[in-house]
Motif scaffolding. Structure first.
Motif, PDB file in Angstrom:
ATOM      1  N   ALA A   1     -12.685   9.843   7.411  1.00  0.00           N
ATOM      2  CA  ALA A   1     -12.474   8.645   8.216  1.00  0.00           C
ATOM      3  C   ALA A   1     -11.880   8.934   9.591  1.00  0.00           C
ATOM      4  CB  ALA A   1     -11.573   7.662   7.466  1.00  0.00           C
ATOM      5  N   GLY A   2     -11.796  10.198   9.984  1.00  0.00           N
ATOM      6  CA  GLY A   2     -11.256  10.530  11.304  1.00  0.00           C
ATOM      7  C   GLY A   2     -12.177  10.166  12.442  1.00  0.00           C
ATOM      8  N   VAL A   3     -13.469  10.007  12.153  1.00  0.00           N
ATOM      9  CA  VAL A   3     -14.455   9.514  13.120  1.00  0.00           C
ATOM     10  C   VAL A   3     -15.303   8.499  12.369  1.00  0.00           C
ATOM     11  CG1 VAL A   3     -16.417  10.081  14.595  1.00  0.00           C
ATOM     12  CG2 VAL A   3     -14.504  11.691  14.402  1.00  0.00           C
TER      13      VAL A   3
ATOM     14  N   ARG B   1      -4.039   9.626  -0.777  1.00  0.00           N
ATOM     15  CA  ARG B   1      -3.730   9.496   0.645  1.00  0.00           C
ATOM     16  C   ARG B   1      -3.811   8.028   1.049  1.00  0.00           C
ATOM     17  NH1 ARG B   1      -6.806  14.194   0.205  1.00  0.00           N
ATOM     18  NH2 ARG B   1      -5.605  16.097   0.589  1.00  0.00           N
ATOM     19  N   HIS B   2      -4.408   7.775   2.205  1.00  0.00           N
ATOM     20  CA  HIS B   2      -4.288   6.428   2.742  1.00  0.00           C
ATOM     21  C   HIS B   2      -5.659   5.769   2.893  1.00  0.00           C
ATOM     22  CE1 HIS B   2      -0.734   8.833   4.092  1.00  0.00           C
ATOM     23  NE2 HIS B   2      -0.161   7.867   3.413  1.00  0.00           N
TER      24      HIS B   2
ATOM     25  N   ARG C   1      -2.503   1.635  -6.503  1.00  0.00           N
ATOM     26  CA  ARG C   1      -1.479   2.336  -5.715  1.00  0.00           C
ATOM     27  C   ARG C   1      -0.985   3.610  -6.388  1.00  0.00           C
ATOM     28  NH1 ARG C   1       3.857  -0.017  -2.647  1.00  0.00           N
ATOM     29  NH2 ARG C   1       5.005   1.952  -2.541  1.00  0.00           N
ATOM     30  N   ASP C   2      -0.732   3.588  -7.681  1.00  0.00           N
ATOM     31  CA  ASP C   2      -0.158   4.738  -8.376  1.00  0.00           C
ATOM     32  C   ASP C   2      -1.147   5.895  -8.501  1.00  0.00           C
ATOM     33  OD1 ASP C   2       2.151   3.302  -8.649  1.00  0.00           O
ATOM     34  OD2 ASP C   2       1.754   2.682 -10.715  1.00  0.00           O
TER      35      ASP C   2
ATOM     36  N   LEU D   1       0.835  -1.194   0.000  1.00  0.00           N
ATOM     37  CA  LEU D   1       0.000   0.000   0.000  1.00  0.00           C
ATOM     38  C   LEU D   1       0.877   1.254   0.000  1.00  0.00           C
ATOM     39  CD1 LEU D   1      -2.841  -0.943   2.526  1.00  0.00           C
ATOM     40  CD2 LEU D   1      -2.796  -1.208   0.035  1.00  0.00           C
ATOM     41  N   ARG D   2       0.319   2.325  -0.505  1.00  0.00           N
ATOM     42  CA  ARG D   2       1.046   3.583  -0.622  1.00  0.00           C
ATOM     43  C   ARG D   2       1.383   4.155   0.748  1.00  0.00           C
ATOM     44  NH1 ARG D   2      -0.227   8.878  -0.160  1.00  0.00           N
ATOM     45  NH2 ARG D   2       0.745  10.394  -1.572  1.00  0.00           N
TER      46      ARG D   2
END
Length: 324
Positions: free
Chosen positions: A173-175, A205-206, A200-201, A87-88
């Motif tokens: 996705a912070g909460v 972000r994640h 991936r490319d 994963l990136r």
């Protein structure tokens, strides 16, 4: 669907689960200490809480100081054993940025609901016990719409554009309120990891983009009070609506070396927490005075966007409403 990722995890905990729901942070080092401040805020609002508060990391988080023993935190080491390989990752980041993807597998059989929280938040209102039992219909995740769509819901997020995904609701996705059994039944972890490796490319972000890319709108929407993303267009209105969770998105945090963009009360609260409970840590650096140009820009943004922000909030009949 078959859950392909659970067998890759090994989990060590400081104590058994004390409830069937939990608030969980994922962070180590400085971010684990920031999580302890948030845990203290939550505990003060829920002294008789019936949910666990956990701090998870790839290795066992350090024990909190004796002055925080009353929080009864559950510390958890979740070793992913290559689950997130491929994963990136940005320079200087570790796979802990993906750890929240492993939480339902790590806590299967213990918690039926998990409320995942980032550590860069400030809690100023309660109701977490009620939130943990909220009806989210058949969804695996309930979350707050991301700031990029809060005032312009028809906007196509840049990550979706790069992936060729048509318009869909995009959450921050912070909460995240997670229904563990539904997550596992849908193999969201496995699907997200496979999606991240395949694209991936193209990833910006994640895990936030992985989850949105896999779900593409198949999530329940929480009231903005549960993840008020603190920006130039929302900071002043926050003083009027008093959200339960303030989320300091972006690189500037109340504790960072940059100043002038957050009220000093948030920085002072964190500094006082550190002095009281972690006096061996270096003091926070001095910050610049308020950024006058940024304040002017913020005022202009509020004038232009306040109607759209309030219209977004009024979609909910109250703060416990969940849109499914």
């Amino acid at each position: 669907m078959k859950d392909h990722s659970a067998t890759q995890l090994s989990v060590e905990t400081s104590r058994p689960a004390g409830a069937d729901t939990a608030i969980v942070f994922a962070g180590d080092g400085f971010y684990a200490r920031a999580a302890m401040q948030v845990a203290q805020q939550i505990h003060a609002l829920h002294p008789d809480r019936r949910f666990d508060i956990c701090i998870a990391a790839n290795d066992m988080p350090a024990s909190p100081p004796e002055s925080l023993a009353h929080l009864n935190l559950r510390r958890c080491a979740i070793r992913t054993n290559g689950l997130f390989d491929g994963l990136r990752l940005d320079s200087g980041r570790t796979e802990i940025v993906y750890l929240r993807l492993a939480l339902p597998q790590a806590f299967r059989g213990e918690y039926r609901r998990i409320l995942y929280l980032d550590s860069d938040i400030f809690v100023q209102g309660g109701g977490f016990g009620e939130l943990l039992t909220a009806d989210i219909a058949e969804r695996a995740i309930a979350a707050v719409r991301d700031n990029s769509q809060a005032r312009t819901p028809r906007r196509l997020p840049e990550q979706f554009r790069r992936l060729g995904i048509p318009h869909a609701g995009y959450f921050n996705a912070g909460v995240m309120l997670i229904d563990v059994s539904r997550w596992l039944d849908q193999d969201i972890t496995g699907r997200a990891v496979a999606f991240g490796r395949q694209h991936r490319d193209k990833m910006i972000r994640h895990d936030q983009n992985l989850l949105n890319g896999v779900l593409q709108g198949d999530w329940a929407e929480l009231h903005p009070t549960w993840n008020w993303q603190y920006t130039a267009a929302t900071n002043m209105l926050a003083e009027m609506v008093s959200p339960r969770i303030l989320h300091f998105i972006g690189p500037r945090k109340p504790w960072s070396k940059w100043g002038g963009r957050h009220p000093l009360r948030y920085r002072r609260a964190f500094a006082e927490f550190m002095v009281q409970h972690f006096p061996e840590q270096p003091a926070l650096p001095e910050v610049a005075p308020p950024d006058e140009m940024w304040m002017r820009r913020s005022l202009a943004k509020h004038i232009l966007s306040q109607h759209r922000t309030l219209r977004h909030i009024k979609r909910f009949s109250d703060e416990m409403t969940v849109l499914t």
